[in-house]
Design an enzyme around this catalytic site. Structure first.
Site, short mmCIF file in Angstrom:
data_model
loop_
_atom_site.label_atom_id
_atom_site.label_comp_id
_atom_site.label_asym_id
_atom_site.label_seq_id
_atom_site.Cartn_x
_atom_site.Cartn_y
_atom_site.Cartn_z
N SER A 120 -5.39 -13.44 4.76
CA SER A 120 -6.63 -13.54 5.22
C SER A 120 -7.32 -14.79 4.40
O SER A 120 -8.49 -15.23 5.09
CB SER A 120 -7.36 -12.18 4.68
OG SER A 120 -6.42 -11.28 5.23
N GLY A 159 0.09 -10.50 10.32
CA GLY A 159 1.01 -9.82 9.34
C GLY A 159 0.61 -8.35 9.13
O GLY A 159 1.41 -7.56 8.93
N HIS A 160 -0.91 -8.04 9.24
CA HIS A 160 -1.34 -6.75 9.03
C HIS A 160 -0.72 -5.97 10.33
O HIS A 160 -0.37 -4.92 10.23
CB HIS A 160 -2.81 -6.72 8.95
CG HIS A 160 -3.56 -7.37 7.80
ND1 HIS A 160 -4.27 -8.39 7.84
CD2 HIS A 160 -3.44 -6.58 6.54
CE1 HIS A 160 -4.62 -8.63 6.55
NE2 HIS A 160 -4.12 -7.76 5.54
N HIS A 216 -4.87 -9.83 10.35
CA HIS A 216 -3.98 -11.10 11.01
C HIS A 216 -2.67 -10.34 11.76
O HIS A 216 -2.47 -9.28 11.23
CB HIS A 216 -3.73 -12.52 10.33
CG HIS A 216 -3.26 -12.01 8.77
ND1 HIS A 216 -2.12 -11.43 8.57
CD2 HIS A 216 -3.64 -12.08 7.94
CE1 HIS A 216 -1.91 -11.44 7.30
NE2 HIS A 216 -2.73 -11.60 6.48
N GLN A 262 3.05 -7.08 -6.19
CA GLN A 262 1.91 -6.01 -6.01
C GLN A 262 2.73 -4.86 -5.65
O GLN A 262 2.80 -3.68 -5.89
CB GLN A 262 1.10 -6.30 -5.08
CG GLN A 262 0.38 -4.85 -4.42
CD GLN A 262 -0.73 -5.60 -3.37
OE1 GLN A 262 -2.05 -6.11 -4.08
NE2 GLN A 262 -0.65 -5.70 -2.05
#
Ligand code: PAF
Length: 279
Positions: A186, A36-37, A34, A153
């Site tokens: 996602s 963001g990626h 999306h 993360q």
């Protein structure tokens, strides 16, 4: 755009770029790409001569089998998006071949491995660290790009880079949000249209905490945030912790960088988000 399934071939391509003095940016993903990626890809392209994106649904980081099985797969569309962005190489390994002969490292992440995502998804960060370790060893990129939506993360990956002494610069990129405020993910693909609208109240609640910081203690804010979210979600956790050391913040004076973190379920989909509470 080259598409490579084979680890040794992907390594050879990146090595030859680096031998020719080119810098290499790496954007690891699990697909279902999306905006963001794409922002990560664009950030990499700005700072590097070449950009590699991996699409790999890493089985080691899923603590629930159904989650792995239901993870969205939009490979054809993903490749088209990456081609349109001008990505140089897409690495799409097969799980068995990728981990063949790999000794999975064991790490003690300290508090990072005992709080929030680590506590609620046992084994998750061990799986993330295993895949990133193997990616970095294989590709040894100049820089690697991660979104702040997965803030814990990101901290784990910075920890890993320090621990393993990888000469890779970690670049943190801001969370990309829909107009409603919902953090792009996602997993949003699995929400209904109504669900996507409702899910925006996660961001509203995080913002409420940011705006109310001067009026309430962290503990009071956590309680009222959970009460608000409970109307719509099955709340897994809502916490205010320090964005550097991940210690729970009980008084504002304890932290120069307080951050609110949430994990909540809607329509069977697990959503996470976080926001700095500093102005
Ligand atoms: O954030 C993700 O999509 C994954 O955890 C990552 C970093 C690609 C590792 O599999």
């Amino acid at each position: 755009m080259e598409i490579e399934k084979n680890k040794a071939e992907a390594k050879a391509i990146v090595t030859s770029w680096k031998e020719n003095g080119l810098s290499v940016g790496f954007v690891p993903t699990m697909g279902a790409l999306h905006e963001g990626h794409l922002m990560l890809i664009r950030a990499s392209q700005k700072e590097n001569d070449k950009t590699v994106c991996s699409i790999f649904v890493n089985p080691l980081q899923f603590n629930r089998k159904e989650d792995l099985e239901n993870y969205p797969n939009t490979m054809e569309q993903d490749l088209e998006m990456l081609e349109n962005e001008g990505c140089d190489l897409v690495f799409v390994p097969n799980a068995v071949a990728f981990y063949d002969g790999v000794v999975i490292p064991t790490y003690d992440f300290g508090l990072l491995g005992k709080t929030m995502e680590a506590l609620h998804r046992p084994g998750h960060f061990e799986g993330v660290a295993a895949v990133i370790n193997e990616f970095f060893k294989t590709l040894l990129p100049t820089r690697a790009y991660f979104g702040e939506k997965d803030f814990q993360q990101l901290a784990i990956i910075k920890w890993l880079v320090a621990k393993e002494n990888f000469p890779v610069r970690i670049v943190a990129c801001k969370t990309v949000r829909a107009e409603s405020g919902l953090a792009l993910s996602s997993r949003n693909l699995r929400l209904s249209a109504d669900g996507r609208q409702l899910a925006a109240s996660i961001y509203e609640t995080l913002h409420y905490c940011k705006n109310s910081k001067s009026n309430y203690s962290p503990t009071t804010l956590v309680t009222s945030a959970i009460d608000k979210l409970k109307k719509t979600f099955d709340v897994e956790y809502f916490e205010i912790v320090d964005g550097e050391n991940f210690q729970q913040v009980e008084k504002w004076e304890e932290s120069a960088n307080p951050r609110a973190f949430v994990a909540a379920h809607l329509e069977g989909v697990r959503l996470i988000d976080n926001l700095s509470l500093n102005p």
